[in-house]
Design a protein around this motif. Structure first.
Motif, PDB file in Angstrom:
ATOM      1  N   TYR A   2     -10.529 -14.096  24.446  1.00 27.21           N
ATOM      2  CA  TYR A   2     -11.620 -13.143  24.260  1.00 27.21           C
ATOM      3  C   TYR A   2     -11.045 -11.850  23.696  1.00 27.21           C
ATOM      4  O   TYR A   2      -9.896 -11.491  23.980  1.00 27.21           O
ATOM      5  CB  TYR A   2     -12.294 -12.819  25.594  1.00 27.21           C
ATOM      6  N   THR A   3     -11.833 -11.166  22.892  1.00 29.94           N
ATOM      7  CA  THR A   3     -11.437  -9.846  22.401  1.00 29.94           C
ATOM      8  C   THR A   3     -12.613  -8.889  22.544  1.00 29.94           C
ATOM      9  O   THR A   3     -13.775  -9.285  22.457  1.00 29.94           O
ATOM     10  CB  THR A   3     -10.980  -9.867  20.925  1.00 29.94           C
ATOM     11  N   VAL A   4     -12.276  -7.630  22.766  1.00 33.58           N
ATOM     12  CA  VAL A   4     -13.230  -6.527  22.765  1.00 33.58           C
ATOM     13  C   VAL A   4     -12.638  -5.472  21.848  1.00 33.58           C
ATOM     14  O   VAL A   4     -11.458  -5.123  21.977  1.00 33.58           O
ATOM     15  CB  VAL A   4     -13.440  -5.953  24.180  1.00 33.58           C
ATOM     16  N   GLY A  40      -7.600 -11.158  25.959  1.00 33.44           N
ATOM     17  CA  GLY A  40      -7.213 -11.853  27.177  1.00 33.44           C
ATOM     18  C   GLY A  40      -7.935 -13.185  27.279  1.00 33.44           C
ATOM     19  O   GLY A  40      -8.961 -13.397  26.636  1.00 33.44           O
ATOM     20  N   GLU A  41      -7.404 -14.069  28.091  1.00 35.50           N
ATOM     21  CA  GLU A  41      -7.969 -15.413  28.215  1.00 35.50           C
ATOM     22  C   GLU A  41      -9.024 -15.541  29.302  1.00 35.50           C
ATOM     23  O   GLU A  41      -9.778 -16.504  29.308  1.00 35.50           O
ATOM     24  CB  GLU A  41      -6.845 -16.418  28.471  1.00 35.50           C
ATOM     25  N   ARG A  42      -9.083 -14.584  30.222  1.00 36.71           N
ATOM     26  CA  ARG A  42     -10.028 -14.685  31.340  1.00 36.71           C
ATOM     27  C   ARG A  42     -10.967 -13.482  31.374  1.00 36.71           C
ATOM     28  O   ARG A  42     -10.597 -12.381  30.981  1.00 36.71           O
ATOM     29  CB  ARG A  42      -9.268 -14.746  32.665  1.00 36.71           C
ATOM     30  N   LEU A  43     -12.160 -13.727  31.890  1.00 41.39           N
ATOM     31  CA  LEU A  43     -13.133 -12.659  32.117  1.00 41.39           C
ATOM     32  C   LEU A  43     -13.153 -12.317  33.601  1.00 41.39           C
ATOM     33  O   LEU A  43     -12.816 -13.150  34.446  1.00 41.39           O
ATOM     34  CB  LEU A  43     -14.529 -13.108  31.671  1.00 41.39           C
ATOM     35  N   TYR A  48     -16.831  -9.829  32.005  1.00 39.97           N
ATOM     36  CA  TYR A  48     -16.235  -8.871  31.075  1.00 39.97           C
ATOM     37  C   TYR A  48     -14.738  -9.121  30.938  1.00 39.97           C
ATOM     38  O   TYR A  48     -14.065  -9.387  31.938  1.00 39.97           O
ATOM     39  CB  TYR A  48     -16.362  -7.434  31.576  1.00 39.97           C
ATOM     40  N   LEU A  49     -14.245  -8.970  29.736  1.00 39.33           N
ATOM     41  CA  LEU A  49     -12.801  -8.818  29.557  1.00 39.33           C
ATOM     42  C   LEU A  49     -12.424  -7.414  30.012  1.00 39.33           C
ATOM     43  O   LEU A  49     -11.440  -7.202  30.716  1.00 39.33           O
ATOM     44  CB  LEU A  49     -12.417  -9.039  28.090  1.00 39.33           C
ATOM     45  N   ALA A  50     -13.241  -6.447  29.595  1.00 36.51           N
ATOM     46  CA  ALA A  50     -13.078  -5.048  29.990  1.00 36.51           C
ATOM     47  C   ALA A  50     -14.445  -4.394  29.866  1.00 36.51           C
ATOM     48  O   ALA A  50     -15.252  -4.793  29.019  1.00 36.51           O
ATOM     49  CB  ALA A  50     -12.068  -4.343  29.091  1.00 36.51           C
ATOM     50  N   ASP A  51     -14.696  -3.423  30.690  1.00 36.72           N
ATOM     51  CA  ASP A  51     -15.946  -2.674  30.636  1.00 36.72           C
ATOM     52  C   ASP A  51     -15.948  -1.842  29.351  1.00 36.72           C
ATOM     53  O   ASP A  51     -15.117  -0.941  29.189  1.00 36.72           O
ATOM     54  CB  ASP A  51     -16.052  -1.780  31.867  1.00 36.72           C
ATOM     55  N   GLU A 105      -4.622  -8.882  28.378  1.00 36.64           N
ATOM     56  CA  GLU A 105      -3.242  -9.330  28.223  1.00 36.64           C
ATOM     57  C   GLU A 105      -2.512  -8.626  27.085  1.00 36.64           C
ATOM     58  O   GLU A 105      -1.287  -8.557  27.084  1.00 36.64           O
ATOM     59  CB  GLU A 105      -3.221 -10.836  27.985  1.00 36.64           C
ATOM     60  N   SER A 106      -3.265  -8.146  26.098  1.00 42.66           N
ATOM     61  CA  SER A 106      -2.637  -7.420  24.995  1.00 42.66           C
ATOM     62  C   SER A 106      -3.618  -6.404  24.420  1.00 42.66           C
ATOM     63  O   SER A 106      -4.834  -6.567  24.522  1.00 42.66           O
ATOM     64  CB  SER A 106      -2.152  -8.367  23.891  1.00 42.66           C
TER      65      SER A 106
END
Length: 125
Positions: A2-4, A40-43, A48-51, A105-106
């Motif tokens: 996932y990407t944000v 990152g691979e997990r929500l 959310y990956l991130a808020d 993760e990155s």
């Protein structure tokens, strides 16, 4: 994966400190576009990956540090040529410093300088 991604524009000044920098050795401004991509691979439990609001707030704070500043005068650039590459890495460090996003993760920061150049720096977190 996932990407944000969140993006902001700002203006900052610098002058290059390399041998024979030509006109880039004089103080001048650039219009920058900062793009921050979290991956990152997990929500989290909310999906959310991130808020995104927290990411935008942290990005705004980072942009505020550099907006209208002369990069050469900032402590993180002491002893460094304020290249676009250095700026991307240092910008990313400032951005990530206090963001709470454990699933990430990155982080990749891309800085576009005017419409001429772009440099990116990726860090594992």
């Amino acid at each position: 994966m996932y990407t944000v991604t969140v993006q902001r524009d700002f203006v900052a000044q610098h002058f290059l400190t390399v041998p024979d920098p030509g006109p880039e050795g004089d103080l001048h401004s650039h219009h920058y576009t900062a793009t921050v991509e979290l991956a990152g691979e997990r929500l989290n439990e909310y999906g959310y990956l991130a808020d995104i609001d927290a990411v935008a707030e942290r990005l705004d704070a980072t942009v505020d540090r550099y907006r209208d500043a002369t990069l050469n005068d900032l402590p993180e650039f002491e002893g460094r040529n304020p290249s676009l590459e250095h700026f991307a890495r240092l910008f990313g460090g400032q951005f990530w410093e206090s963001l709470d996003a454990p699933e990430v993760e990155s982080v990749t920061v891309s800085l576009r300088e005017d419409d001429v150049a772009r440099a990116s720096h990726e860090r594992a977190v």
